[in-house]
Design an enzyme around this catalytic site. Structure first.
Site, mmCIF file in Angstrom:
data_model
loop_
_atom_site.group_PDB
_atom_site.id
_atom_site.type_symbol
_atom_site.label_atom_id
_atom_site.label_comp_id
_atom_site.label_asym_id
_atom_site.label_seq_id
_atom_site.Cartn_x
_atom_site.Cartn_y
_atom_site.Cartn_z
ATOM 1 N N PHE A 128 54.444 48.302 24.034
ATOM 2 C CA PHE A 128 53.824 46.361 25.090
ATOM 3 C C PHE A 128 53.382 45.699 23.558
ATOM 4 O O PHE A 128 52.180 45.229 22.848
ATOM 5 C CB PHE A 128 52.885 46.191 26.027
ATOM 6 C CG PHE A 128 52.244 45.231 27.014
ATOM 7 C CD1 PHE A 128 53.991 44.168 26.971
ATOM 8 C CD2 PHE A 128 51.813 44.183 26.585
ATOM 9 C CE1 PHE A 128 54.030 43.051 27.961
ATOM 10 C CE2 PHE A 128 51.860 42.906 26.498
ATOM 11 C CZ PHE A 128 53.363 42.788 27.742
ATOM 12 N N ASP A 215 50.500 45.499 15.888
ATOM 13 C CA ASP A 215 50.008 44.904 16.845
ATOM 14 C C ASP A 215 48.536 45.385 17.498
ATOM 15 O O ASP A 215 47.830 45.980 18.085
ATOM 16 C CB ASP A 215 51.060 44.511 18.325
ATOM 17 C CG ASP A 215 50.633 43.985 19.198
ATOM 18 O OD1 ASP A 215 49.215 43.670 19.689
ATOM 19 O OD2 ASP A 215 51.660 43.027 19.878
ATOM 20 N N LYS A 244 44.346 38.202 22.717
ATOM 21 C CA LYS A 244 43.052 38.614 23.724
ATOM 22 C C LYS A 244 42.262 38.431 23.381
ATOM 23 O O LYS A 244 41.655 37.054 23.980
ATOM 24 C CB LYS A 244 43.407 40.184 23.932
ATOM 25 C CG LYS A 244 44.658 40.331 25.063
ATOM 26 C CD LYS A 244 44.692 41.969 25.091
ATOM 27 C CE LYS A 244 46.173 41.161 26.683
ATOM 28 N NZ LYS A 244 46.531 42.506 26.199
#
Ligand code: PLP
Length: 390
Positions: A128, A215, A244
């Site tokens: 993702f 990532d 995040k």
């Protein structure tokens, strides 16, 4: 439900009014234990005083000026992230997808600089990387891509945790400019690769002179027991993306580059109006300082181990539990059946959890979770799992 908001999310029927640490309260003063941290965002918990103070101070002084000028908080944050990561420089964005967009653009420019006409990035199944066109094209989930063709070109997909598959692509395809991979797959089901997976990828990227791009949007900022998950291995990636938990709730993303990846972007090649603005960078600085001047990151390891062990003990006679996986406070409990309804049942029981890949209960509790809260989490969740599978 508010019909004036596009229904892109199947929201749970609750509105939170306030939070403190690992607790949230809804509009009716019902209290919830937050074992999800706004999807790995509020690693320091809710209403953290250091973040609160940084935001207040900055907003009383200066919110935004744009990247047409120097920004003191941005420079300080860059210095801190570079010192802590061993990387070389950083581009600031406002979200994870944007950080990955920067990484993808960087890989393309790097490829062209090597004379590759169609620079291609190796990406993983079940990955993702975000919801923008390029990042959803990189994402290994057909549901996320459904209805959005034509996708962005320039990605080839291989299974996660399969070095042989990467080697085979590199052997046959001379257009590869980079490999983009999560150190632990989050949305993909808390998939933890073999201990030498990243080391092998580093070796291949060196052998083929391509970029190793990590990532770390979900794994970064202490979540896995290191500030960055790549620090579990003795290596430095060429590119590393963050978002995040970097701002603990204030939107900010970052694309860090190292070595030959660090001089690919020059003036005019990339930009963002908001990216790295004083407010976001002040919040992120407070986050970085709080994480690194405490033992919260080491606690992520201890607490994650404690939760996984306690869940394992409580669930050892529950036959439908397939696996309990964790690295620090990134925890997945895989069942042999879909368990999406656990999310609502947990909500009713005053506990916030997530289910991903239909069968994997995902826990991303804040790093400040305490022992009593850990016990409550383990007791409530194991009871719910036993009831569901009984
Ligand atoms: C959440 C996430 C993203 C996307 O971040 P956004 O801020 O939602 O754009 C990308 N990669 C990973 C691994 C993530 O967990």
């Amino acid at each position: 439900m508010n019909s004036h908001i596009m229904p892109t999310y199947a929201r749970l029927d609750v509105t939170f009014a306030r939070g403190e640490g690992a607790w949230l309260w809804d509009e009716n003063e019902k209290r919830y234990l937050d074992a999800l941290s706004g999807i790995a965002v509020c690693n320091l918990g809710h209403a953290h005083p250091a973040v609160h103070e940084a935001i207040c101070k900055q907003s009383a002084t200066l919110l935004h000026t744009s990247n047409l000028y120097h920004i003191a908080a941005q420079e300080k944050l860059a210095d801190a992230l570079i010192a802590l990561s061993g990387m070389t420089n950083v581009f600031f964005s406002n979200s994870g997808a944007e950080a990955n967009e920067a990484a993808i653009k960087l890989a393309r420019r790097f490829g062209h600089s090597k004379g590759i006409a169609t620079p291609t990035i190796i990406v993983m199944e079940k990955s993702f990387h975000g919801r923008t066109l390029a990042t959803l094209s990189a994402t290994g989930n057909e549901k996320i891509q459904q209805g959005f063709s034509p996708l962005v070109d320039g990605f080839v997909r291989v299974p996660y945790n399969d070095i042989g598959a990467i080697e085979a692509v590199l052997h046959d395809n001379t257009s590869i400019a980079a490999i983009l991979v999560e150190p632990v797959q989050g949305e993909g089901g808390v998939n933890i690769p073999d201990a030498d997976y990243l080391v092998q990828i580093r070796r291949l990227c060196d052998d083929y002179a391509i970029l190793m791009m990590l990532d770390e949007i979900q794994t970064g900022m202490g979540r896995t027991g290191k500030l960055f998950a790549f620090q579990h291995s003795a290596l430095i990636p060429d590119v590393c993306t963050l978002a995040k938990a970097l701002g603990n709730g204030v939107p900010i993303g970052a694309c860090l580059a190292h070595g030959r990846a660090a001089d690919i972007f020059v003036a005019g090649t990339h930009g963002s109006t908001f990216g790295g603005n004083p407010l976001a960078c002040s919040a992120a600085l407070a986050v970085v300082e709080t994480l690194t001047k405490s033992d919260l990151i080491a606690q992520a390891t201890q607490k994650g181990d404690a939760i996984a062990k306690a869940l394992g003990d409580k669930l050892k006679t529950t036959p439908h539990v397939v696996a309990i996986r964790h690295l620090g406070l990134m925890i997945g409990i895989e069942l042999d059946r879909p368990c999406g309804e656990l999310v609502t049942r947990a909500l009713e029981a005053g506990l916030l959890i997530n289910v991903t890949q239909e069968k994997v209960i995902r826990l991303l509790p804040p790093l400040i979770i305490d022992t009593l809260q850990i016990n409550q989490l383990v007791d409530t969740l194991s009871t719910l799992i036993q009831e569901l599978t009984a």
